[in-house]
Design a protein around this motif. Structure first.
Motif, mmCIF file in Angstrom:
data_model
loop_
_atom_site.group_PDB
_atom_site.id
_atom_site.type_symbol
_atom_site.label_atom_id
_atom_site.label_comp_id
_atom_site.label_asym_id
_atom_site.label_seq_id
_atom_site.Cartn_x
_atom_site.Cartn_y
_atom_site.Cartn_z
ATOM 1 N N CYS A 15 0.925 -1.097 -0.152
ATOM 2 C CA CYS A 15 -0.094 -0.071 -0.063
ATOM 3 C C CYS A 15 0.972 1.491 -0.079
ATOM 4 C CB CYS A 15 -0.895 -0.098 1.263
ATOM 5 S SG CYS A 15 -2.039 -1.192 1.352
ATOM 6 N N ASN A 16 1.879 1.134 0.849
ATOM 7 C CA ASN A 16 2.779 2.537 0.924
ATOM 8 C C ASN A 16 3.435 2.902 -0.164
ATOM 9 O OD1 ASN A 16 1.400 2.778 3.514
ATOM 10 N ND2 ASN A 16 3.012 2.245 4.762
ATOM 11 N N ASP A 17 3.692 1.669 -1.095
ATOM 12 C CA ASP A 17 4.497 1.994 -2.076
ATOM 13 C C ASP A 17 3.973 3.085 -2.992
ATOM 14 O OD1 ASP A 17 6.719 0.328 -1.495
ATOM 15 O OD2 ASP A 17 5.617 -1.357 -2.376
ATOM 16 N N CYS A 18 2.676 3.121 -3.102
ATOM 17 C CA CYS A 18 1.946 4.317 -3.813
ATOM 18 C C CYS A 18 1.236 5.038 -3.315
ATOM 19 C CB CYS A 18 1.091 3.419 -4.848
ATOM 20 S SG CYS A 18 1.975 2.190 -5.939
ATOM 21 N N ARG B 107 3.799 10.249 -11.449
ATOM 22 C CA ARG B 107 5.249 10.150 -10.799
ATOM 23 C C ARG B 107 5.227 9.131 -9.877
ATOM 24 N NH1 ARG B 107 4.481 15.625 -10.706
ATOM 25 N NH2 ARG B 107 3.522 15.473 -8.791
ATOM 26 N N LYS B 108 4.206 8.560 -9.398
ATOM 27 C CA LYS B 108 3.938 7.255 -8.512
ATOM 28 C C LYS B 108 4.436 5.902 -9.316
ATOM 29 C CE LYS B 108 1.064 9.274 -4.974
ATOM 30 N NZ LYS B 108 -0.151 9.308 -4.302
ATOM 31 N N CYS B 109 3.940 6.083 -10.400
ATOM 32 C CA CYS B 109 3.880 4.855 -11.391
ATOM 33 C C CYS B 109 5.553 4.850 -11.842
ATOM 34 C CB CYS B 109 3.034 4.867 -12.624
ATOM 35 S SG CYS B 109 1.216 4.789 -12.047
ATOM 36 N N ALA B 110 6.046 5.891 -12.391
ATOM 37 C CA ALA B 110 7.434 6.053 -12.806
ATOM 38 C C ALA B 110 8.436 5.895 -11.976
ATOM 39 C CB ALA B 110 7.479 7.736 -13.284
ATOM 40 N N LYS B 111 8.019 5.546 -10.530
ATOM 41 C CA LYS B 111 8.952 5.095 -9.458
ATOM 42 C C LYS B 111 9.493 3.686 -10.090
ATOM 43 C CE LYS B 111 7.640 7.491 -5.416
ATOM 44 N NZ LYS B 111 6.825 7.212 -4.040
ATOM 45 N N HIS C 122 8.025 1.987 -13.255
ATOM 46 C CA HIS C 122 7.936 1.942 -14.549
ATOM 47 C C HIS C 122 8.416 3.052 -15.402
ATOM 48 C CE1 HIS C 122 5.071 -1.316 -13.729
ATOM 49 N NE2 HIS C 122 4.736 -0.497 -12.749
ATOM 50 N N ASP C 123 9.124 2.578 -16.524
ATOM 51 C CA ASP C 123 9.272 3.795 -17.511
ATOM 52 C C ASP C 123 8.425 4.236 -18.186
ATOM 53 O OD1 ASP C 123 11.619 4.940 -19.485
ATOM 54 O OD2 ASP C 123 10.555 3.657 -20.893
ATOM 55 N N PRO C 124 8.367 5.660 -18.158
ATOM 56 C CA PRO C 124 7.122 6.321 -18.550
ATOM 57 C C PRO C 124 6.723 6.074 -19.932
ATOM 58 C CG PRO C 124 8.364 7.894 -17.265
ATOM 59 C CD PRO C 124 9.185 6.626 -17.386
ATOM 60 N N ALA C 125 7.861 6.243 -21.089
ATOM 61 C CA ALA C 125 7.715 6.020 -22.297
ATOM 62 C C ALA C 125 7.103 4.656 -22.617
ATOM 63 C CB ALA C 125 9.048 6.164 -23.191
ATOM 64 N N THR C 126 7.386 3.668 -21.866
ATOM 65 C CA THR C 126 7.236 2.024 -22.147
ATOM 66 C C THR C 126 5.613 2.157 -21.689
ATOM 67 O OG1 THR C 126 9.497 1.362 -21.839
ATOM 68 C CG2 THR C 126 7.506 -0.135 -21.514
ATOM 69 N N THR C 127 5.488 2.949 -20.568
ATOM 70 C CA THR C 127 4.195 2.671 -20.034
ATOM 71 C C THR C 127 3.206 3.363 -20.760
ATOM 72 O OG1 THR C 127 4.887 2.921 -17.888
ATOM 73 C CG2 THR C 127 2.636 3.285 -18.058
ATOM 74 N N VAL C 128 3.418 4.449 -21.420
ATOM 75 C CA VAL C 128 2.470 5.252 -22.351
ATOM 76 C C VAL C 128 2.141 4.055 -23.708
ATOM 77 C CG1 VAL C 128 2.086 7.128 -24.002
ATOM 78 C CG2 VAL C 128 3.054 7.319 -21.688
ATOM 79 N N LYS C 129 3.199 3.608 -24.174
ATOM 80 C CA LYS C 129 3.103 2.634 -25.444
ATOM 81 C C LYS C 129 2.392 1.518 -24.981
ATOM 82 C CE LYS C 129 6.166 0.181 -28.700
ATOM 83 N NZ LYS C 129 7.558 -0.081 -28.920
ATOM 84 N N THR C 130 2.529 0.996 -23.865
ATOM 85 C CA THR C 130 1.922 -0.532 -23.520
ATOM 86 C C THR C 130 0.351 -0.189 -22.900
ATOM 87 O OG1 THR C 130 2.787 -0.535 -21.400
ATOM 88 C CG2 THR C 130 3.731 -1.735 -23.242
ATOM 89 N N HIS C 131 0.168 1.021 -22.652
ATOM 90 C CA HIS C 131 -1.175 1.455 -21.734
ATOM 91 C C HIS C 131 -2.073 2.495 -22.693
ATOM 92 C CE1 HIS C 131 1.048 -0.395 -18.488
ATOM 93 N NE2 HIS C 131 0.005 -0.411 -17.903
ATOM 94 N N SER C 132 -1.569 2.682 -23.990
ATOM 95 C CA SER C 132 -2.062 3.675 -24.850
ATOM 96 C C SER C 132 -3.617 3.551 -25.139
ATOM 97 C CB SER C 132 -1.409 3.876 -26.037
ATOM 98 O OG SER C 132 -1.415 2.792 -26.709
#
Length: 131
Positions: free
Chosen positions: A90-93, A112-116, A118-128
């Motif tokens: 829980c406390n990680d996010c 910003r929490k996710c980017a701790k 996950h790579d933002p560019a990869t996240t946008v690509k895989t979750h678009s």
């Protein structure tokens, strides 16, 4: 709430000062203004940190971490089946000292929490599809 406020003031006497980070890391600092705006401030520090003794910190003990599922059992049960459940607590996010409703959190802060982890560019690509 009045009793909690007095106990909170005692805790924040040390934990509300950024100087405490030098004694054990940033996680020990609690921003008093942000904490005061949370539901957790109403129930009090010692409701979650039950192992704190009246002699803390001079007794040498380290308070146990709060166990979120004691009050948030339905959410804990749901999260236990989620993809992230084996990778993040829980406390990680969520910072329990800065709790706010989801609608009051910005997309930038959530990202910003996710980017701790996950790579933002990869996240946008895989979750678009659903972003």
């Amino acid at each position: 709430a009045s009793a909690a406020s007095g106990a909170n003031d005692t805790c924040l006497g040390c934990h509300g000062s950024k100087d405490i980070a030098s004694q054990g890391g940033e996680r020990l600092f609690v921003d008093p203004a942000k904490f005061a705006a949370t539901t957790h401030a109403v129930i009090g520090c010692d409701s979650c940190h039950t192992s704190v003794t009246p002699r803390h910190p001079h007794d040498g003990s380290k308070p146990a971490k709060a166990v979120c599922k004691e009050c948030h059992a339905p959410i804990h049960t749901e999260y236990a089946t989620a993809l992230h459940s084996t990778k993040a607590s829980c406390n990680d996010c969520h910072n329990p000292h800065e709790v706010k409703p989801a609608l009051m959190d910005s997309g930038d802060n959530i990202n910003r929490k996710c980017a701790k982890c996950h790579d933002p560019a990869t996240t946008v690509k895989t979750h678009s599809k659903w972003l």
